[in-house]
Design a protein around this motif. Structure first.
Motif, mmCIF file in Angstrom:
data_model
loop_
_atom_site.group_PDB
_atom_site.id
_atom_site.type_symbol
_atom_site.label_atom_id
_atom_site.label_comp_id
_atom_site.label_asym_id
_atom_site.label_seq_id
_atom_site.Cartn_x
_atom_site.Cartn_y
_atom_site.Cartn_z
ATOM 1 N N GLN A 22 43.487 28.274 36.131
ATOM 2 C CA GLN A 22 42.296 29.011 35.729
ATOM 3 C C GLN A 22 41.079 28.264 36.254
ATOM 4 O O GLN A 22 40.972 27.041 36.123
ATOM 5 C CB GLN A 22 42.223 29.157 34.209
ATOM 6 C CG GLN A 22 41.109 30.082 33.790
ATOM 7 C CD GLN A 22 41.191 30.497 32.329
ATOM 8 O OE1 GLN A 22 42.109 30.115 31.608
ATOM 9 N NE2 GLN A 22 40.224 31.290 31.912
ATOM 10 N N VAL A 23 40.173 29.016 36.881
ATOM 11 C CA VAL A 23 38.932 28.468 37.415
ATOM 12 C C VAL A 23 37.803 29.325 36.845
ATOM 13 O O VAL A 23 37.578 30.444 37.312
ATOM 14 C CB VAL A 23 38.905 28.491 38.957
ATOM 15 C CG1 VAL A 23 37.579 27.951 39.484
ATOM 16 C CG2 VAL A 23 40.077 27.716 39.533
ATOM 17 N N GLY A 24 37.150 28.833 35.810
ATOM 18 C CA GLY A 24 36.154 29.652 35.121
ATOM 19 C C GLY A 24 36.839 30.843 34.498
ATOM 20 O O GLY A 24 37.836 30.695 33.784
ATOM 21 N N GLU A 25 36.342 32.023 34.791
ATOM 22 C CA GLU A 25 36.930 33.257 34.262
ATOM 23 C C GLU A 25 38.043 33.803 35.175
ATOM 24 O O GLU A 25 38.727 34.748 34.809
ATOM 25 C CB GLU A 25 35.843 34.327 34.090
ATOM 26 C CG GLU A 25 34.765 33.962 33.078
ATOM 27 C CD GLU A 25 35.329 33.845 31.667
ATOM 28 O OE1 GLU A 25 36.133 34.716 31.266
ATOM 29 O OE2 GLU A 25 34.972 32.874 30.971
ATOM 30 N N ARG A 41 41.631 34.225 44.555
ATOM 31 C CA ARG A 41 41.100 34.202 43.191
ATOM 32 C C ARG A 41 41.122 35.608 42.628
ATOM 33 O O ARG A 41 40.718 36.562 43.278
ATOM 34 C CB ARG A 41 39.676 33.641 43.178
ATOM 35 C CG ARG A 41 39.677 32.149 43.367
ATOM 36 C CD ARG A 41 38.435 31.515 42.858
ATOM 37 N NE ARG A 41 38.538 30.058 43.006
ATOM 38 C CZ ARG A 41 37.523 29.260 42.917
ATOM 39 N NH1 ARG A 41 36.303 29.745 42.656
ATOM 40 N NH2 ARG A 41 37.687 27.957 43.053
ATOM 41 N N TYR A 42 41.592 35.695 41.381
ATOM 42 C CA TYR A 42 41.776 36.971 40.720
ATOM 43 C C TYR A 42 41.023 36.972 39.390
ATOM 44 O O TYR A 42 41.160 36.056 38.592
ATOM 45 C CB TYR A 42 43.259 37.232 40.463
ATOM 46 C CG TYR A 42 44.102 37.186 41.718
ATOM 47 C CD1 TYR A 42 44.087 38.226 42.619
ATOM 48 C CD2 TYR A 42 44.922 36.080 41.983
ATOM 49 C CE1 TYR A 42 44.867 38.179 43.776
ATOM 50 C CE2 TYR A 42 45.700 36.036 43.139
ATOM 51 C CZ TYR A 42 45.670 37.082 44.021
ATOM 52 O OH TYR A 42 46.432 37.034 45.154
ATOM 53 N N SER A 43 40.261 38.045 39.166
ATOM 54 C CA SER A 43 39.585 38.251 37.884
ATOM 55 C C SER A 43 40.206 39.492 37.261
ATOM 56 O O SER A 43 40.134 40.592 37.838
ATOM 57 C CB SER A 43 38.086 38.467 38.091
ATOM 58 O OG SER A 43 37.511 37.306 38.662
ATOM 59 N N PHE A 44 40.801 39.317 36.108
ATOM 60 C CA PHE A 44 41.444 40.433 35.424
ATOM 61 C C PHE A 44 40.422 41.201 34.583
ATOM 62 O O PHE A 44 39.416 40.653 34.152
ATOM 63 C CB PHE A 44 42.582 39.920 34.533
ATOM 64 C CG PHE A 44 43.784 39.461 35.307
ATOM 65 C CD1 PHE A 44 44.842 40.309 35.538
ATOM 66 C CD2 PHE A 44 43.842 38.162 35.834
ATOM 67 C CE1 PHE A 44 45.940 39.896 36.274
ATOM 68 C CE2 PHE A 44 44.948 37.738 36.565
ATOM 69 C CZ PHE A 44 46.003 38.607 36.784
ATOM 70 N N LYS A 45 40.709 42.481 34.359
ATOM 71 C CA LYS A 45 39.862 43.325 33.510
ATOM 72 C C LYS A 45 39.925 42.865 32.083
ATOM 73 O O LYS A 45 40.893 42.314 31.624
ATOM 74 C CB LYS A 45 40.293 44.782 33.609
ATOM 75 C CG LYS A 45 40.069 45.389 34.965
ATOM 76 C CD LYS A 45 40.530 46.824 34.969
ATOM 77 C CE LYS A 45 40.421 47.405 36.367
ATOM 78 N NZ LYS A 45 40.995 48.710 36.490
#
Length: 153
Positions: free
Chosen positions: A119-122, A149-153
Motif C-alpha cells: 500500500q502506497v498512500g491510498e 499503481r491501483y486505486s480501488f473504488k
C-alpha cells in the motif's frame, strides 16, 4: 479473459510471491516490426531490411527490444484483471533485460510473477515481473519488472 481476476485490495495483497501463469502465444510478424519502426523512427537494418538481415548475425530480421518490451503491457492485461478500480496507472519499470533476440515469425508469450504488493498512500503498488518467452528458446526475449499503481473504488 485474464488468468487472475482481482476485485479488492486484499486479493491483490495476497498475490505477492505468486505466479499469474502464461498468456496466449503471439506471432511477431514483419508487419508489426515495420509498424514499430515507423512509429519510433528506428529503421535499423536488422529490423526492417529482410535481405540484409538474412545475411546478418541473426539470419533474419529481429524485433526491436523496445517492441518486445512494449508487448509486456498487453501480456499484463491478459494475466491479471483488476476490477472495481477508480484508476490504474503504469508507474514505471525496474530492471529490464533483453537476454535473447526475437526473430521475425517467432511465437512469444508472457509469464507473470508477482514480486511485491504494498500500500502506497491510498493506492496499491504491484511489481509484476513479465518474462517474455520465445517458443523453442531457452532464453526469454525480455524480462521486465513492471510497476503499477491501483486505486480501488
Amino acid at each position: 479473459m485474464a488468468n487472475v481476476i482481482i476485485t479488492n485490495p486484499e486479493q491483490l495483497l495476497d498475490l505477492e510471491g505468486k505466479t499469474l501463469g502464461t498468456t496466449a502465444w503471439l506471432t511477431v510478424s514483419q508487419q508489426r516490426i515495420n509498424l514499430f519502426a515507423e512509429a519510433t523512427n528506428d529503421h535499423q537494418w536488422i529490423h526492417v531490411d529482410e535481405e540484409k538481415a538474412a545475411q546478418g548475425p541473426f539470419g533474419a530480421c529481429i524485433a526491436h527490444g523496445y517492441l518486445t518490451l512494449s508487448l509486456a503491457s498487453d501480456f499484463l492485461f491478459q494475466l491479471i484483471d483488476i476490477q472495481n478500480l477508480a484508476m490504474g496507472v503504469n508507474y514505471g519499470c525496474n530492471k529490464i533485460r533483453f537476454p535473447a533476440p526475437v526473430p521475425v515469425g517467432s511465437e512469444i508469450r508472457g509469464r507473470g510473477d508477482v514480486i511485491s504488493v504494498e500500500q502506497v498512500g491510498e493506492a496499491y503498488q504491484a511489481v509484476i515481473r513479465i518474462t517474455i518467452e520465445i517458443e523453442g528458446s531457452e532464453r526469454p526475449g525480455c524480462v521486465v519488472d513492471t510497476i503499477s499503481r491501483y486505486s480501488f473504488k
